[in-house]
Design an enzyme around this catalytic site. Sequence first.
Site, PDB file in Angstrom:
ATOM      1  N   CYS A 277      15.117  78.265  44.956  1.00 21.98           N
ATOM      2  CA  CYS A 277      13.804  77.875  44.080  1.00 21.98           C
ATOM      3  C   CYS A 277      12.933  79.308  43.840  1.00 21.98           C
ATOM      4  CB  CYS A 277      12.982  76.619  44.356  1.00 21.98           C
ATOM      5  SG  CYS A 277      12.980  75.319  44.735  1.00 21.98           S
ATOM      6  N   PHE A 278      13.645  80.058  45.571  1.00 21.79           N
ATOM      7  CA  PHE A 278      12.582  81.223  45.111  1.00 21.79           C
ATOM      8  C   PHE A 278      13.038  82.110  44.437  1.00 21.79           C
ATOM      9  CE2 PHE A 278      10.019  80.702  49.717  1.00 21.79           C
ATOM     10  CZ  PHE A 278       9.081  80.020  49.494  1.00 21.79           C
ATOM     11  N   GLN A 279      14.202  82.706  44.099  1.00 24.49           N
ATOM     12  CA  GLN A 279      14.967  83.537  43.275  1.00 24.49           C
ATOM     13  C   GLN A 279      14.531  83.474  41.932  1.00 24.49           C
ATOM     14  OE1 GLN A 279      17.964  85.946  44.747  1.00 24.49           O
ATOM     15  NE2 GLN A 279      19.067  85.817  43.246  1.00 24.49           N
ATOM     16  N   LYS A 340      18.081  77.335  55.686  1.00 21.62           N
ATOM     17  CA  LYS A 340      17.226  77.196  56.123  1.00 21.62           C
ATOM     18  C   LYS A 340      17.675  76.057  57.560  1.00 21.62           C
ATOM     19  CE  LYS A 340      13.070  75.016  55.148  1.00 21.62           C
ATOM     20  NZ  LYS A 340      12.128  74.521  53.990  1.00 21.62           N
ATOM     21  N   ARG A 443      16.737  86.078  62.712  1.00 21.41           N
ATOM     22  CA  ARG A 443      15.438  85.288  62.035  1.00 21.41           C
ATOM     23  C   ARG A 443      14.108  84.843  63.586  1.00 21.41           C
ATOM     24  NH1 ARG A 443      15.192  82.286  57.658  1.00 21.41           N
ATOM     25  NH2 ARG A 443      17.182  82.368  56.942  1.00 21.41           N
TER      26      ARG A 443
END
Length: 463
Positions: A277-279, A340, A443
């Site tokens: 989603c983000f990109q 993630k 991370r």
Amino acid sequence: MKITKICCIGAGYVGGPTMAIIAQKCPHIQVTVVDLNRERIAAWNDADTVNIPIYEPGLSAVVAEARGRNLFFSTDVAKAIDEAQMIFISVNTPTKTYGSGKGMAADLKYIELCARQIAAIAKDNKIVVEKSTLPVRTAEALKSILDETGNGVQFQILSNPEFLAEGTAVDDLLAPDRVLIGGDSSAAGEQAVQALVDIYANWVPLDRILRTNLWSSELSKLTANAFLAQRISSINALSELCEVTGAAINEVAKAIGMDSRIGPKFLNASVGFGGSCFQKDILNLVYIAKSYGLTAVADYWEQVIILNDHQKRRFSNTIVKTLYNTVSDKKIAFLGWAFKKDTNDTRESAAIYVADDLLNEQAQLAIFDPKVSRNKMLADLDYLATRSSKDNAKNATSFDEPYSACENAHAIAVLTEWEEFRAYDWQRIYDKMQKPAFVFDGRNLLDRAALEAIGFVYFAIGS
Ligand code: UDX
Ligand code: UDX
């Protein structure tokens, strides 16, 4: 309008979990999820719900409860459309890979195909709900296709973007911060909005169900993702400054996050954000801003992506530089491949890009992820088309457990924040590695003091 039959087109990460929860919470509604992908539907129908195609904590139990009662998975798209009073569209909207807007705009061809199919099949009035993340004003295009049927059927279009995050989809769906429903302000539009409110009201408190106009709803989804991603790029930008100045990014994040105006979430510095989603959504926002001539707005948001790409590249460069400027024929173990923790989804995972850089430097990769299959890892590398499939398969090997992946390795790179990595027997891992043994923690997950006490040379992001 009382809804008794729902259909959802697209049995992916959004459609599958969302419909499973609606079915669980609304036993009086028949929910049918359809998809063109036969294998995917077969997996959703697998006798053992542990084998459903999407791994999400708690999801297989929800599917086990509702499937066959009022939750159905099918490839018969036409039948499901025909029967339903409300149709959710949850098909994918990838970034365009061709033509105008290539690499930026959302490819709406699947959405349009759905609209045309609904238009061709519908014999009675229907509410069509946009679940997929869409650029502002897509509803208008949908409406014009649907209204051209000429058979007198009335369509109402709603925008109801999904805010669930992968890995916590079930909890997010059960207790959403808000449910957003955008619709037309006409009487028929308001009735349609109310029909969808009535569904969510079966488990979501009414004060969390927000009504807006269509355009606000569509734009809010893009904006929410852009804001979240921007926080990560902001903290990642500062992680580089911390590394050269001796400040520690975790301490900075804690200090600023305690300001209630800033808040503590989404401030973990990392090797870079990934996910479907983000990109995609930011590129889409940038494209929309550019198309209105708003260059400063477009440049502002594009910087979030530029910084994220920089962060991934910086991580692989640090590995190469630290390993005496060459990783050629060195074994580097990857812990994590998913974008993630708690998901088997790898779309846009930082691990893919770091692996690609290191393979260009002729490293030998040994990859372990608790939920991602070897085929998926290789498919991700092949998709970049940097080298032949044969070369990828030769130089990137996957392992079923972490200890053999790390055996004889020169370095370990942590790419996903899986909790189980913390609990490994790090002494055992150290004993079997080449020395000096390096850990590059993308991370900030592991315990620096404990690893250094064993003898590891430990690098974290931003310190
Ligand atoms: C997708 C988008 O990525 C996201 O932006 C949007 O908000 C929701 O849809 P996701 O569910 O993660 O999210 O996508 P994906 O897992 O790819 O699922 C889409 C499904 O739609 C696939 O299973 C695909 O086979 C199916 N599909 C696609 C159809 O059934 N018909 C089509 O015409 C196109
Ligand atoms: C996101 C949005 O959170 C969700 O509301 C929307 O519906 C879809 O997009 P998702 O991509 O599933 O959800 O996961 P998210 O938890 O947002 O993480 C995205 C990426 O950012 C991951 O790669 C994650 O590891 C990374 N991340 C997240 C960080 O690097 N640092 C953080 O502090 C938080």
